[in-house]
Design a protein around this motif. Structure first.
Motif, PDB file in Angstrom:
ATOM      1  N   LYS A 124       0.843  -1.195   0.000  1.00  0.00           N
ATOM      2  CA  LYS A 124       0.000   0.000   0.000  1.00  0.00           C
ATOM      3  C   LYS A 124       0.879   1.247   0.000  1.00  0.00           C
ATOM      4  CE  LYS A 124      -3.732  -2.439   0.278  1.00  0.00           C
ATOM      5  NZ  LYS A 124      -4.691  -2.506  -0.855  1.00  0.00           N
ATOM      6  N   ASN A 125       0.398   2.287  -0.659  1.00  0.00           N
ATOM      7  CA  ASN A 125       1.125   3.553  -0.733  1.00  0.00           C
ATOM      8  C   ASN A 125       0.343   4.648  -0.038  1.00  0.00           C
ATOM      9  OD1 ASN A 125       3.323   2.603  -2.394  1.00  0.00           O
ATOM     10  ND2 ASN A 125       1.854   2.542  -4.103  1.00  0.00           N
ATOM     11  N   LEU A 126       1.047   5.495   0.692  1.00  0.00           N
ATOM     12  CA  LEU A 126       0.414   6.623   1.378  1.00  0.00           C
ATOM     13  C   LEU A 126       0.162   7.761   0.399  1.00  0.00           C
ATOM     14  CD1 LEU A 126       2.669   6.672   4.571  1.00  0.00           C
ATOM     15  CD2 LEU A 126       0.308   5.841   4.433  1.00  0.00           C
ATOM     16  N   GLN A 127      -0.899   8.507   0.693  1.00  0.00           N
ATOM     17  CA  GLN A 127      -1.162   9.716  -0.086  1.00  0.00           C
ATOM     18  C   GLN A 127      -0.006  10.703   0.107  1.00  0.00           C
ATOM     19  OE1 GLN A 127      -3.360  10.599  -2.247  1.00  0.00           O
ATOM     20  NE2 GLN A 127      -5.379   9.710  -1.828  1.00  0.00           N
ATOM     21  N   PRO A 128       0.492  11.316  -0.980  1.00  0.00           N
ATOM     22  CA  PRO A 128       1.597  12.280  -0.853  1.00  0.00           C
ATOM     23  C   PRO A 128       1.304  13.400   0.135  1.00  0.00           C
ATOM     24  CG  PRO A 128       1.251  11.709  -3.149  1.00  0.00           C
ATOM     25  CD  PRO A 128       0.118  11.076  -2.384  1.00  0.00           C
ATOM     26  N   SER A 129       0.055  13.872   0.184  1.00  0.00           N
ATOM     27  CA  SER A 129      -0.293  14.963   1.104  1.00  0.00           C
ATOM     28  C   SER A 129      -0.168  14.513   2.556  1.00  0.00           C
ATOM     29  CB  SER A 129      -1.713  15.460   0.835  1.00  0.00           C
ATOM     30  OG  SER A 129      -2.648  14.390   0.960  1.00  0.00           O
ATOM     31  N   PHE A 130      -0.520  13.251   2.830  1.00  0.00           N
ATOM     32  CA  PHE A 130      -0.380  12.727   4.192  1.00  0.00           C
ATOM     33  C   PHE A 130       1.089  12.537   4.546  1.00  0.00           C
ATOM     34  CE2 PHE A 130       0.017   9.106   7.138  1.00  0.00           C
ATOM     35  CZ  PHE A 130      -0.651   9.655   8.226  1.00  0.00           C
ATOM     36  N   VAL A 131       1.876  12.063   3.610  1.00  0.00           N
ATOM     37  CA  VAL A 131       3.310  11.893   3.845  1.00  0.00           C
ATOM     38  C   VAL A 131       3.951  13.234   4.187  1.00  0.00           C
ATOM     39  CG1 VAL A 131       5.523  11.290   2.790  1.00  0.00           C
ATOM     40  CG2 VAL A 131       3.507   9.866   2.369  1.00  0.00           C
ATOM     41  N   GLU A 132       3.591  14.266   3.438  1.00  0.00           N
ATOM     42  CA  GLU A 132       4.149  15.597   3.692  1.00  0.00           C
ATOM     43  C   GLU A 132       3.783  16.090   5.081  1.00  0.00           C
ATOM     44  OE1 GLU A 132       4.319  20.036   1.600  1.00  0.00           O
ATOM     45  OE2 GLU A 132       2.610  18.704   1.207  1.00  0.00           O
ATOM     46  N   ALA A 133       2.514  15.939   5.460  1.00  0.00           N
ATOM     47  CA  ALA A 133       2.066  16.412   6.781  1.00  0.00           C
ATOM     48  C   ALA A 133       2.713  15.605   7.897  1.00  0.00           C
ATOM     49  CB  ALA A 133       0.546  16.319   6.871  1.00  0.00           C
ATOM     50  N   SER A 134       2.780  14.289   7.735  1.00  0.00           N
ATOM     51  CA  SER A 134       3.339  13.453   8.800  1.00  0.00           C
ATOM     52  C   SER A 134       4.818  13.743   9.003  1.00  0.00           C
ATOM     53  CB  SER A 134       3.122  11.973   8.489  1.00  0.00           C
ATOM     54  OG  SER A 134       3.802  11.588   7.319  1.00  0.00           O
TER      55      SER A 134
END
Length: 401
Positions: A124-134
């Protein structure tokens, strides 16, 4: 309650289990100074329901941070509910900045450490926007893990938790809680260790009574110190008194609120429901005080699904949950479990505390009195909080030994 530990500390863990929507495992008022503080006492009031005679310690900051991390991937009604309970804006830029400011305060702290972690199912891949925020807001790394290999996955997560809590929290996740439906696990860990600015003298610690009712008491190790100046207040509206014991080097302190009656804790807690602890602190002023209080150690764990639902975040546990901003794939997600574990140990030297939270997603002006020496003796149930000038890191109650 074990009174023999030589140090004082606190820690906590909060974690979320996030699954695809399938069959879940069954094992598992007033104006506020800032959003996290408003959330803190609201959370405390919900947690203590039905636990009248139970010792409690929890870290609102850990739970708030873990929820904030999950919020970064929420949408629709789920996002609105979470924003309301967390007292943050639904605007993405504003909510990110709110959490960034909160967490930045403690990056250089020598007493308090905060760590976040994201585990995502292999493939599974994370949403880029979530990766940036995390990464940018929560300083959280993301690791790929195969939850189907539940023993290995649980060991990996538990090892991370132990490393972030000075080994105080172990075996947080049981392998039975992980399976092929698990998509993500979000974990927050907080570790605190502080030394009193005015330490208690060990030779003054004596056995003394701690009253559990009007007529019953138990012998405890009661610490005492020489008189010193502390923030202190007597509150007729609460039928209670309070003192704040500062820790060395930073602006962190332990606030203790003591009812006047031996059985006055339930009434005190009810009166505090509509009161901001930080405004209460503003009504305190420096006075000469001799403090006596028991050494204590408390461990506490709780599943927060019902508590968070009662607070207004029910949709994230339902099949209507919207966490479309977490994974870069089509399957719907929901939170299956929110588990919190916390620990605090208080002694002559200071306090050490830790906590962890995990989320799994399945599918007034002071009036100064004349100089005097006050006696503040914690010989009955009370409320305590480890806090800064604007956040509550740990909060709980001592009711028995």
């Amino acid at each position: 309650m074990n009174l023999l530990y030589p140090t004082t500390y606190a820690f906590c863990i909060t974690f979320f289990l996030i699954f695809s929507r399938g069959t879940m495992s069954s094992s598992f008022g007033s104006e506020i100074t800032n959003p996290s503080s408003g959330f803190a006492f609201d959370l405390y009031q919900h947690v203590i329901k039905g636990k009248e005679q139970q010792n409690v310690v929890l870290s609102p900051l850990s739970i708030y941070t873990a929820l904030g991390l999950a919020y970064m991937g929420a949408g629709g009604r789920t996002k609105e509910e979470m924003a309301s309970v967390l007292r943050i804006s639904t605007n993405a830029t504003e909510s990110k900045e709110s959490f960034r400011r909160l967490l930045c305060k403690y990056k250089a702290s020598s007493m308090l450490s905060i760590a976040n972690k994201v585990y995502v199912q292999s493939g599974k891949n994370l949403q880029p926007s979530f990766v940036e925020a995390s990464e940018k807001v929560f300083s959280s790394e993301a690791d790929v893990i195969n939850f189907s290999q539940s023993d290995v996955a649980a060991k990996t997560i538990n090892s991370w938790v132990e490393s972030k809590t000075n080994n105080k929290i172990q075996n947080l996740i049981d392998p039975s809680n992980l399976d092929s439906n698990t998509m993500m696990v979000l974990v927050n860990a907080i570790y605190f260790k502080g030394f009193w600015k005015n330490q208690f003298r060990k030779e003054l610690t004596k056995k003394a009574d701690f009253w559990t009712s009007e007529t019953e008491s138990v012998k405890v190790d009661m610490m005492s110190n020489n008189k010193a100046h502390y923030p202190y207040g007597v509150f007729e509206d609460l039928d209670a008194a309070a003192v704040e014991l500062p820790f060395r080097d930073e602006d962190l302190a332990m606030l203790i609120i003591l009812p006047n009656s031996k059985t006055g804790l339930p009434s005190l807690e009810a009166k505090l429901r509509s009161m901001d602890l930080f405004k209460l602190r503003q009504r305190m002023h420096s006075e000469e005080v001799i403090v006596s209080m028991p050494k204590f150690k408390i461990e506490f764990s709780i599943e927060l699904n019902d508590v968070l639902s009662e607070m207004g975040m029910s949709s994230m546990f339902s099949d209507n949950a919207d966490f479309s901003g977490l994974l870069n794939s089509a399957e719907p997600l929901k939170v299956s479990k929110v588990i919190h574990k916390a620990f605090i140990d208080v002694n002559e030297e200071g306090a050490e505390a830790a906590a962890a939270t995990g989320i799994g997603i399945m599918a007034v002006s002071a009036v100064f009195p004349p100089p005097r020496t006050n006696i503040f003796k914690v010989d009955r149930p009370c409320i305590y909080a480890v806090k800064s000038q604007s956040e509550i890191h740990f909060i709980g109650r001592v009711t028995y030994f």
